[in-house]
Design an enzyme around this catalytic site. Structure first.
Site, PDB file in Angstrom:
ATOM      1  N   THR A  64       0.873  -1.177   0.000  1.00  0.00           N
ATOM      2  CA  THR A  64       0.000   0.000   0.000  1.00  0.00           C
ATOM      3  C   THR A  64       0.909   1.226   0.000  1.00  0.00           C
ATOM      4  O   THR A  64       2.117   1.104   0.200  1.00  0.00           O
ATOM      5  CB  THR A  64      -0.913   0.041   1.244  1.00  0.00           C
ATOM      6  N   ILE A 109       7.463  -2.377   7.034  1.00  0.00           N
ATOM      7  CA  ILE A 109       7.473  -0.913   7.085  1.00  0.00           C
ATOM      8  C   ILE A 109       8.075  -0.357   5.801  1.00  0.00           C
ATOM      9  O   ILE A 109       9.169  -0.740   5.385  1.00  0.00           O
ATOM     10  CB  ILE A 109       8.289  -0.408   8.301  1.00  0.00           C
ATOM     11  N   LYS A 110       7.317   0.549   5.191  1.00  0.00           N
ATOM     12  CA  LYS A 110       7.773   1.146   3.923  1.00  0.00           C
ATOM     13  C   LYS A 110       8.339   2.535   4.226  1.00  0.00           C
ATOM     14  O   LYS A 110       7.661   3.362   4.864  1.00  0.00           O
ATOM     15  CB  LYS A 110       6.572   1.264   2.997  1.00  0.00           C
ATOM     16  N   VAL A 111       9.567   2.766   3.796  1.00  0.00           N
ATOM     17  CA  VAL A 111      10.199   4.072   4.018  1.00  0.00           C
ATOM     18  C   VAL A 111      10.680   4.618   2.678  1.00  0.00           C
ATOM     19  O   VAL A 111      11.054   3.851   1.784  1.00  0.00           O
ATOM     20  CB  VAL A 111      11.397   3.975   4.996  1.00  0.00           C
TER      21      VAL A 111
END
Ligand code: E4P
Length: 217
Positions: free
Chosen positions: A27, A82-84
């Site tokens: 997402t 976790i998207k960074v």
């Protein structure tokens, strides 16, 4: 090659999961906004639809706040990734999170040098955006091939997650290069099953079968 659904739409994710082809979900803030749902709530629901990684993106730009957001997001479920963003603060956050076993997807990658930094920061996944790369006059597949070569040169374990996929050819070419994952709208993944000769073949077989007057059941 693994397939991730690039959406926050529950119905579409369920449909793809039912085919057995779903390996995870990605997402981003735009997809969450499009779903019209509460971020934490929809992410929790998505995490229950797959055992694979579900990428949830931080929105802070500085490392300390990214860490606080990540803390909250990773408490949602064990399969949260976790998207960074691919910035220095994003890379610092990636290093800190992967150091204690959290999955991290470093996103918004547009160059092989950026992908090199993501691997050095211990990223679980790097997300090169091939569609947006093409849109801006570059060749998304050259980017994937360069990253594959660099990662193989140094035996980096970071997985190449091809993102911003717009059509079947992006998936085909990425698979030929040896990318690990493609994330795409479920309809693009389901569309890989389509072929005019398959439809024509079924039509011919059924016509001949009907003429026999037999039935299997
Ligand atoms: C995936 O992680 C990305 O957020 C996504 O593929 C972006 O795709 P777009 O360029 O179609 O917005």
């Amino acid at each position: 090659m693994k397939f991730f659904a690039d959406t926050a739409e529950i119905v579409a994710i369920k449909e793809l999961a039912a085919t057995g082809l779903l390996d995870g979900v990605t997402t981003n803030p735009s997809l969450i906004a499009k779903s019209g749902r509460d971020f934490m709530e929809v992410t929790k629901e998505i995490c229950g639809l797959t055992d694979g990684p579900v990428s949830a993106e931080v929105v802070a730009l500085d490392h300390p706040t990214m860490m606080k957001e990540a803390e909250k997001l990773r408490a949602i479920a064990d399969n949260v990734c976790i998207k960074v963003p691919l910035t220095i603060d994003g890379l610092k956050t990636c290093k800190a999170l992967t150091g204690d076993g959290t999955m991290v997807n470093v996103t918004l990658c547009f160059s092989a040098n950026q992908a090199l930094l993501a691997a050095k920061a211990g990223a679980t996944f790097v997300s090169p955006f091939v569609g947006r790369h093409d849109d801006n006059g570059f060749d998304g597949m050259d980017l994937i091939a360069d990253i594959r070569r660099i990662y193989d040169n140094y035996a980096f374990s970071t997985e190449i997650l091809v993102a911003s996929v717009r059509h079947a050819t992006h998936i085909l070419e990425s698979a030929k290069i040896g990318a690990d994952v493609a994330t795409a709208p479920p309809k693009v993944i389901m569309g890989l099953a389509n072929h005019v000769l398959t439809d024509k073949g079924i039509e011919g077989f059924l016509k001949d079968w009907e003429a026999t007057g037999q039935s299997i059941l």
